[in-house]
Structure formats: structure tokens, C-alpha cells
Design a protein around this motif. Sequence first.
Motif, mmCIF file in Angstrom:
data_model
loop_
_atom_site.group_PDB
_atom_site.id
_atom_site.type_symbol
_atom_site.label_atom_id
_atom_site.label_comp_id
_atom_site.label_asym_id
_atom_site.label_seq_id
_atom_site.Cartn_x
_atom_site.Cartn_y
_atom_site.Cartn_z
ATOM 1 N N GLY B 30 0.819 -1.212 0.000
ATOM 2 C CA GLY B 30 0.000 0.000 0.000
ATOM 3 C C GLY B 30 0.849 1.256 0.000
ATOM 4 N N GLN B 34 1.132 0.989 -4.446
ATOM 5 C CA GLN B 34 -0.325 0.999 -4.490
ATOM 6 C C GLN B 34 -0.854 1.061 -5.919
ATOM 7 O OE1 GLN B 34 -3.418 4.183 -2.897
ATOM 8 N NE2 GLN B 34 -2.449 3.093 -1.205
ATOM 9 N N ASP B 35 -0.027 1.584 -6.846
ATOM 10 C CA ASP B 35 -0.475 1.716 -8.243
ATOM 11 C C ASP B 35 -0.364 0.401 -8.999
ATOM 12 O OD1 ASP B 35 2.230 1.451 -8.375
ATOM 13 O OD2 ASP B 35 2.603 3.289 -9.527
ATOM 14 N N GLY B 36 0.047 -0.675 -8.323
ATOM 15 C CA GLY B 36 0.153 -1.965 -9.002
ATOM 16 C C GLY B 36 1.550 -2.267 -9.518
ATOM 17 N N ARG B 83 3.135 -8.048 -7.057
ATOM 18 C CA ARG B 83 2.338 -6.820 -7.201
ATOM 19 C C ARG B 83 0.932 -7.085 -6.659
ATOM 20 N NH1 ARG B 83 3.178 -4.916 -12.320
ATOM 21 N NH2 ARG B 83 4.552 -6.553 -13.065
ATOM 22 N N LEU B 84 0.227 -6.007 -6.317
ATOM 23 C CA LEU B 84 -1.162 -6.138 -5.865
ATOM 24 C C LEU B 84 -2.031 -6.617 -7.023
ATOM 25 C CD1 LEU B 84 -1.576 -2.843 -3.781
ATOM 26 C CD2 LEU B 84 -1.636 -5.168 -2.857
ATOM 27 N N ARG B 89 -5.600 -4.228 -4.870
ATOM 28 C CA ARG B 89 -5.463 -2.776 -5.064
ATOM 29 C C ARG B 89 -6.717 -2.041 -4.615
ATOM 30 N NH1 ARG B 89 -4.229 -0.175 -10.694
ATOM 31 N NH2 ARG B 89 -4.291 1.821 -9.594
ATOM 32 N N THR B 92 -6.811 -1.780 -0.933
ATOM 33 C CA THR B 92 -5.768 -0.881 -0.444
ATOM 34 C C THR B 92 -6.132 0.578 -0.728
ATOM 35 O OG1 THR B 92 -4.189 -2.635 -0.931
ATOM 36 C CG2 THR B 92 -3.286 -0.463 -0.560
ATOM 37 N N VAL B 93 -6.630 0.820 -1.941
ATOM 38 C CA VAL B 93 -7.025 2.185 -2.316
ATOM 39 C C VAL B 93 -8.175 2.673 -1.448
ATOM 40 C CG1 VAL B 93 -8.109 3.531 -4.180
ATOM 41 C CG2 VAL B 93 -6.119 2.072 -4.664
ATOM 42 N N SER B 96 -6.824 3.728 1.973
ATOM 43 C CA SER B 96 -5.783 4.743 1.931
ATOM 44 C C SER B 96 -6.186 6.122 2.454
ATOM 45 C CB SER B 96 -5.287 4.875 0.500
ATOM 46 O OG SER B 96 -3.895 4.794 0.480
#
Lengths: 256, 256
Positions: B30, B34-36, B83-84, B89, B92-93, B96
Motif C-alpha cells: 500500500g 499501491q499503483d500496481g 504486485r497487488l 489494489r 488498499t485504495v 488509503s
Amino acid sequence: MDSTAFEAAVSDLRGEIPPRVWSLLVTVFGDLAQDGSALPGTVLGEIMSRVGIKPEAMRVALHRLRKDGWIASERAGRSSLYRLTPEGRAQTVAASPRIYATDPPAEAAFLVLTDPASPLEWTRNDVWVTPHAVLTAHPPAGAEAFATPVDPDRSLPRWMRDKTCDAMTVALSADLAARLTRTEAALATAGAPDPLQTAALRVLIVHSWRRIVLKVPELPDFVLPAAWAGPACRAGTARLLQRLPAPGLDRLSAAA
Amino acid sequence: MDSTAFEAAVSDLRGEIPPRVWSLLVTVFGDLAQDGSALPGTVLGEIMSRVGIKPEAMRVALHRLRKDGWIASERAGRSSLYRLTPEGRAQTVAASPRIYATDPPAEAAFLVLTDPASPLEWTRNDVWVTPHAVLTAHPPAGAEAFATPVDPDRSLPRWMRDKTCDAMTVALSADLAARLTRTEAALATAGAPDPLQTAALRVLIVHSWRRIVLKVPELPDFVLPAAWAGPACRAGTARLLQRLPAPGLDRLSAAA
């Protein structure tokens, strides 16, 4: 006031539900002899006959009130004198401010939320709207209850207002407001009532309002149901009682 | 930042309760990807070793996160990239904004009283203080619920505030506030941390606050218990993250 107009006014004020005679007598003592003065049986009989109560029904009710400690009686020659006992007077005096009030019983209302884990001791005539929330004019001191004033300009939800007064009492208030309006109109065009007529009209007016107002919590009118006609009843009662000042016992005795 | 000062800071931030490794890894993804973006296993290993997690414990946790659909992995030569997943994602997003917020989650709170006869459908993360009363930042529209704003300048009763947050979380917040203060002091006198040290410190800071903030309702701090140290944690976290900007993945990969 001629007897046709008087009887029409009595009939309208009495409405369709016959009053309980003992309760009506409590109103008579409260209105005419709250200070403990003696009312001769003849005066009581004349007033009661004018509101449609038969002598036998009055005798039964007087007996009950004596037995329950509300009134005491004494012989006076061939007649009897009746007066409130100290206990009867105390109850009558306690109810009087509400019955004769020209102002609402409270200016402000508060919603108080209490801790489910330690309920408040509650002694006043307040309204629980949920098991832990109460509408009251007297928020508790201290930090353990959440109290917020109710905004007079924003209607409370209907379900909350409906808990402050049962539907029957609300309907009776609207009914009484209409009857008081008609009585005012009738008195405006009739001749002046004599002392016994005046006493009889006062008793019916006070009694009708007393049966309603003592069932309602001492809260501002704006938290009561939207159809509650208490303000109109209170104002109409006050105007009529001002128009029909209580005759003194001497005038009533002379007329009876 | 020399290794003695760094290890003292890590030890203080970790506190006495060992973090769950898989949850700590969620924080790493995260905070850094977080963007992958892909995180090489070597970078993950270096960061986790700096916060005191052994390689075997990290492998077990990565396996679990893959099995639960949080992360995906791919081989890249002799190493692996993690990666997420889109699902990971999304979660996590969603969390956030609360974790990284510098402002309280709400400006105002309302006490809403609901009709016991027709309970509201309630979907938000609000706090029921009695069976029919809820503290919320989002009062319902419509006339059927009684909603009153909570005055920030008048403390709510303790029993109400105690329902917004359990005592353990309140205690953890006070503990974290003290640890963040000590960390700020330690950083002020230490040399600049390198990229992997920076990433490790960020992860511990974000993770400690995340474990607290996500357990707390989205209400203004003034309705939480008096001992709630959320404002100090929020401010301390924000100041430390500003002082420790996230190193880019290229710098981390070069250092690992």
C-alpha cells in the motif's frame, strides 16, 4: 339567559359522553370552594340539576367522595353542608395551576438520552420516546445524560409526537375546542346568565378541559401531536371563565 | 542513519506486540506500490529484514497473500516480482484516504433517534449508543428520524464516548502517540536514513497507525473517548511521512 339557550349550551358542552358525577363534583368544589368553604346541599343540587345530573346520582357520588376522604359533611338544620377535607383540598390545589393556566405548561423541551447501563431515576411526568430517551421540560444536571433542546421551529418526527399524547385525548381536545368556540358564540347573543347558570356553565367548561389537560405531559405544545388542540382549549377556557366570573357563595345560596 | 540509532527507532516503533507479517506486507504494498507496480522479492526481503521479520516468515506470508488473492507473483530470472492484484489494489485504495488523512474523518456529528417501531436501515460505520440512538456524521434525510448536531464545545457523556471506541484501541492510540513523538526526536538528531531504512520506517509508522485508525468510526475526534490520542497520531504520522518521503522503486531496487 333564557332556559332554551342555556339548555342548548349545556347540552353542547356536555357532549356525548356523560360525565362521571363524582368527578364533576370534584370540579364544583375546586371551582367554587377550593378554600375549604362549605357548599350547602341545596346549592350543589341546583347546580347539578342544571348540568343534567339527577338528585339520586348526586347523593351516591357525594357518599363516595365522603368515603374516599375527598369531602366532609355536617348537618345544618334540615340541610347539609359539604366542604373539601384537607386531603381533598391538597389534591385540588395541586391540580389547579394546570387546569386554570393561561400559559403553556413549559416553554422548552429537551431530549435526554440516558445510559442503558445505569438508567436515571425518573420521577417527573415525562415522556419516554424510546427505552432510553425521554422528552422532558427539566433536563437533569450533571454530565452523565445527553440533553439537547428541542427546536420549536423544526417539527419533531410524528412517531415521537404521537408518544406524548394518546389519540383519544388528541381527538377530545379538537372536539372541546370546537365546543368552546360554539359556547362563546352562543353567550355573545344570549342574555346574561344568572348565578346558578353561571356556576353550571363554569363547571362544565372547567370539567371538560380538566379531563383533557391532566392526561397530557407538562411539555410545550410543539412537541405534542400536530392535531393537539390544547392551545385553543386553554385560550377558549380562559376567555369563557373571564366572561363568566365565579359567583360568590352568598349569591348562589340566595338563588338556590 | 547509523545502524544503532536505526535499530533503536525500529524497536521503539514496533512496540511489544509483534506485527502480523501478512498485514505488514499489505502495508508495504500500500505504501510503496499501491499503483500496481512490481516489488522485487529482494526489495521486500531487505525492507522486512530491517523491521525484524525473518525470510521464512515473509515467504509464508507472501504465500498466504497470493492464496487469498491480494497479490500476484511472477518469475524474473532468478528472482520474483510481486504486485497487488486488482482486488488487492481496490481494498488498499479504499483504506488509503483514512490512513493517510491529515484531517479528521468528519467535521460534525449528529445524534439520531430512530422510531423503535420502524428501525432505519443503517449501512454506514456508525455507532449505536442505545438500541435506538446512533452517532453519525451523516444524518438521514426525511422527517421520521430526530437528528440533532453534537455541540463540539460540550462534552458528550462518558458512557456515550466510550461506545465509539474500545478501551484497547484508545490505549494503543496513546501508546502510538508517544512512540511517534520519540521517533521524531530520534530522527532530529540522527543522520539521514538511506532508502531501505526510510522504507522500513515508513512501513512501521503507517502500519502502526493503520491498525488503530481502521478500527475507529469515521466521526469527529470530539465524540471519541477523552483519552483517544487519534489527533496526535494523525499529526505525528503526517509529519514523519513528510520527513521520510517514499523512496522510488528504482532507488530501492538499486539499494537491495
